[in-house]
Each structure stands twice: as C-alpha cells, then as structure tokens.
Design an enzyme around this catalytic site. Structure first.
Site, mmCIF file in Angstrom:
data_model
loop_
_atom_site.group_PDB
_atom_site.id
_atom_site.type_symbol
_atom_site.label_atom_id
_atom_site.label_comp_id
_atom_site.label_asym_id
_atom_site.label_seq_id
_atom_site.Cartn_x
_atom_site.Cartn_y
_atom_site.Cartn_z
ATOM 1 N N GLU A 282 0.969 -1.194 0.215
ATOM 2 C CA GLU A 282 -0.163 -0.383 -0.307
ATOM 3 C C GLU A 282 0.453 1.400 0.167
ATOM 4 O O GLU A 282 0.953 2.769 -0.063
ATOM 5 C CB GLU A 282 -1.460 -0.179 1.088
ATOM 6 C CG GLU A 282 -2.375 0.510 1.398
ATOM 7 C CD GLU A 282 -3.283 -0.137 2.014
ATOM 8 O OE1 GLU A 282 -4.296 -0.322 2.303
ATOM 9 O OE2 GLU A 282 -2.908 0.832 3.117
ATOM 10 N N HIS A 303 8.374 -27.236 -0.588
ATOM 11 C CA HIS A 303 7.782 -27.690 -1.314
ATOM 12 C C HIS A 303 6.596 -27.461 -2.255
ATOM 13 O O HIS A 303 5.698 -28.842 -2.766
ATOM 14 C CB HIS A 303 6.952 -29.481 -0.043
ATOM 15 C CG HIS A 303 8.377 -29.606 0.682
ATOM 16 N ND1 HIS A 303 8.682 -31.178 0.372
ATOM 17 C CD2 HIS A 303 8.319 -29.212 1.482
ATOM 18 C CE1 HIS A 303 9.704 -31.143 1.592
ATOM 19 N NE2 HIS A 303 9.769 -30.029 1.718
ATOM 20 N N LYS A 417 -13.779 0.439 -4.667
ATOM 21 C CA LYS A 417 -15.242 0.517 -3.878
ATOM 22 C C LYS A 417 -16.275 0.924 -4.415
ATOM 23 O O LYS A 417 -17.329 0.221 -4.640
ATOM 24 C CB LYS A 417 -15.125 0.846 -2.000
ATOM 25 C CG LYS A 417 -13.440 0.619 -1.177
ATOM 26 C CD LYS A 417 -13.199 1.888 -0.158
ATOM 27 C CE LYS A 417 -12.392 1.107 0.717
ATOM 28 N NZ LYS A 417 -11.952 1.560 1.464
#
Length: 440
Positions: A282, A303, A417
C-alpha cells in the site's frame, strides 16, 4: 538492539552504493517531514510519545475483558486487524486460540464479506461470554461495518442493550465519524486512532495494543522494543539497518528484481509477513511503480513454491527473517529400522535441522540467481516484535521516498469500492451501476 541486516547476498546482484548515497536525503525527508504525506508521520515518534493515560485505559480495559470474557471479537480490516493478529501469533503462537489457558480467545471478524466465515464465528460464540473491539476510523468501511451490525445485534440479544454497551470497545477517530457518533451515543469505551497515523502504521496505537494486551502480551515491552529501534535507526549511517534494507531492495528493484519474497522458517511469523505485505504494497505500489510484496512460509513452501523460486523468472529477491534458538528442546530420535534413512539426523535438535535447511536453501537460491537479504532477530518476543515493526515501518518510509512516491497515501484502493457500491445499489451510484452491469 537484537535485530541486524546482512546484505552481502544482495550486493553481488546490484550496485548498492549509488542508492546508499541517496539515503541521507530520503532519511531527512522522512524525519523532518518535508516530503509528500507528511501529515501522516505520527508513527515516527509514536513509541516515544505514548499517552500514559490512554495506555493505562487500554490496560484496564484489557484486564476487564480478560476477567469477564471467554472471547474477544476484534472487528476490523487491513491495518485494523493484521498488526494485532501478527503480534499474537509472533509473540505466542499461531495456535493461540487452541492453547490459551488464562486468556480469552481472540477471534478476528469484519475482514471479509464471507457468509460462511460469519456463520462459523457466530457458532463459535455460542455459550461464551464475549466482548467486541470494533476498529474503524470512519465506521463506514463496508466489511467491518457489516460485521459490527451483525455481531452488535447478537451481543445485545444475549446481554441486553445496556450490558452489551459495556462489552463494546470502539477504537476510532478522536472526534468524528459514524462509529465515534455511535460510541458517544451509547457510551462505548473508546480509544483514539491518531489523526496522523495511517492504518498500516497503527499496530503500536490502540488499534493493536488493546487486543494484544487482552492476549496477555506485555505491551510495555513491545513499546520499549520500538523505542529502542527508533533510537537506533535515527542515526544517519550506512550501518543503520533501515538504510541497509532500503538501499539493498531499491538497488535490486532498479536492477530488474521487481518482486520481494518475505520468508521465515517459523510458522509464528506468517501473519507478520501478511502485515508486511500491506505495509509495503500500500505504501509503494502507485504511480506505476513499486516492488511487489509476496511471502512464503518455509520450509513448507519449499515443497510448493520452491521450484519457482529456484528456477523461475529471475525478477525475484528474498528477504529472510531468521531467529535464534526457539528454546524448545526437540530432538530427532534414533530408529532401529531406519526405513526413512534419517538416522544421520538422530540426536540433532529440530532447531539445528531447521537452521541448516535455511542455510542450505539460502545458498541454493543465491546460486540459482535469487538475491537474498537477511534480517536476524535474537528470539521472538514482545520486545523484538516492537523492534521489527518499527524497523519495517521506518525502512518503508525511506524506501518510498527513494522510489519517488508518497508512501503514506493509498488513492488506488477507492476504485474497487466505487464499483462495489454501484453494483450493490448504493444511492447516488445509479449511472455507474448501469454501466458496470452492461459490461458484466
């Protein structure tokens, strides 16, 4: 200071000296508050400027919750929950809720819109005495606001409105916003999110300190670690660990290494890496710039992701956080049949085996073309968590200015948003809703 930074396995991949030469200016920009985002620098001096009265109230509230609640439900998203969860897992265990004996369980909600998760948490609260710590500067962020509506209703249903109000703790703005208004109206005990501290830098404010204290972690020690780190990294020197980290990662970025993998060989670090990803993602990911922050949990991810790290695209570098002895004495036993062929490890501690796995992996990755920055810490503790938080925060501020961005805003998070509000039918977004639906 128990933290050190080794960049020798980065220096062979990129020229760090030119970036190091830029650090005094970036350091001054941060410390003197002369750069973009300077109205969000309250965290820089925060460990030395803790309000003793508010800290005492945090401790008192935590003690009350520890006495009257089996569960503390922490409602928040992003910086309003990652830091606290990171601290609890780092200082105690990722299995905290399974092993806590004398402390309430700490359950995190409001960090998704998952119906399944919400229903599961609701079931977990049945038969328990519980309290809520709702964390939001505005009180209108969708995920925590929805969760608070739901769980506040359940709390009032269980205890009645008056008693429920005594079990709700609001961490919010000092003077304004929907949550602050509600807290004033219903007399919730409230704690302040400082105006000049952004969410991703807020773990050492009441945002993190209340749930951390409820888990029984020594917040004074945590703040002491941050305070000592703040004093150490104030020095303008190439030995400054923040300088070394910021210079190495930016030199590697300029050399084409655009993805940073944060790794550790202790599961307790997993959510600290999640917190780190928000902090750096951010802060730096803007203006079409920025190192992409990723994380792996080792040795488990050797792995799964190990193949890619060893032989995939050479645009990645690693920052590996390592610890000294865990203090847990677990030895590999001898086996008479030795069917697994591991008797050569018999008598060695798991700490030794883990350490050799880390050393061998580091050398293999460096040989495979993956630069490595090493961050070493004596041991996981409240003190070292405070050190680590401040180290990453201060380095992030410097690094953002080296990159040429404002490290303290996040304008890009609004785009999704707007679309979400439009699609769900929020008033005022009707035109946008029609446009989006036609595209879907």
């Amino acid at each position: 200071m128990s933290l050190s930074v080794d960049i020798k396995n980065a220096a062979s991949f990129a020229d760090i000296a030119p970036v190091m030469a830029e650090l005094p200016a970036a350091h001054d920009t941060l410390v003197n508050g002369t750069g973009e985002g300077n109205d969000f620098l309250g965290w820089v001096k925060l460990p030395c400027n803790v309000d003793p009265e508010e800290l005492a109230r945090i401790k008192a509230a935590a003690e009350k919750i520890r006495k009257d609640s089996d569960v503390l439900l922490v409602i928040g998203i992003g910086g309003s929950y990652l830091g606290a969860r990171a601290a609890i897992e780092y200082c105690i265990s990722p299995n905290y809720n399974l092993i806590c004996k004398d402390s309430p369980k700490v359950i995190f909600a409001g960090n998704s819109l998952s119906a399944a998760q919400t229903a599961e948490i609701t079931a977990m609260l049945e038969g328990c005495d519980w309290s809520i710590n709702v964390i939001s500067k505005s009180g209108t962020t969708t995920e925590p606001a929805v969760a608070f509506r739901i769980f506040r209703g359940l709390l009032e249903e269980k205890y009645g409105a008056a008693e429920a109000a005594k079990r709700i703790y609001a961490t919010t703005d000092r003077a304004r916003g929907a949550l602050k208004t509600l807290a004033n109206t219903l007399a919730y005990e409230s704690f302040v999110i400082p105006d000049d501290v952004g969410g991703r830098f807020s773990v050492l404010t009441p945002v993190g300190l209340l749930p951390i204290a409820v888990a029984g972690i020594d917040v004074d020690e945590m703040l002491a670690g941050a305070r000592d780190m703040a004093a150490a990294v104030a020095e303008k020197s190439e030995d400054n660990p923040c300088w070394r980290y910021a210079a190495a990662r930016n030199a590697l970025y300029r050399a084409g290494y655009t993805t940073e993998i944060n790794a550790a060989y202790e599961p307790r670090y997993r959510y600290t890496a999640e917190w780190w990803k928000q902090l750096y993602g951010e802060s730096e990911g803007k203006d079409l710039k920025g190192i992409f922050p990723a994380s792996v949990d080792l040795t488990a991810d050797l792995h799964s992701m190990g193949q890619y790290i060893q032989q995939g695209m050479r645009n990645i570098f690693e920052t590996v956080v390592s610890f000294g002895s865990s203090g847990a004495e677990v030895n590999v036993p001898f086996s008479e049949d030795n069917l697994d062929g591991l008797n050569f490890l018999a008598g060695h501690t798991l700490d030794e085996v883990n350490s050799m796995a880390a050393a061998g992996t580091r050398l293999a990755h460096v040989d495979g073309g993956v630069p490595n920055i090493s961050v070493s810490i004596d041991k996981p503790s409240a003190y070292s968590f405070g050190e680590l938080v401040y180290f990453f925060e201060f380095a992030c501020g410097i690094s953002g200015y080296l990159l040429g961005v404002n490290p303290f805003n996040q304008p890009g998070v609004e785009a999704y948003k707007v679309n979400m509000y439009a699609l769900i039918g929020k008033p005022g977004y009707e035109d946008r809703k029609a446009e989006l639906e036609s595209r879907l």
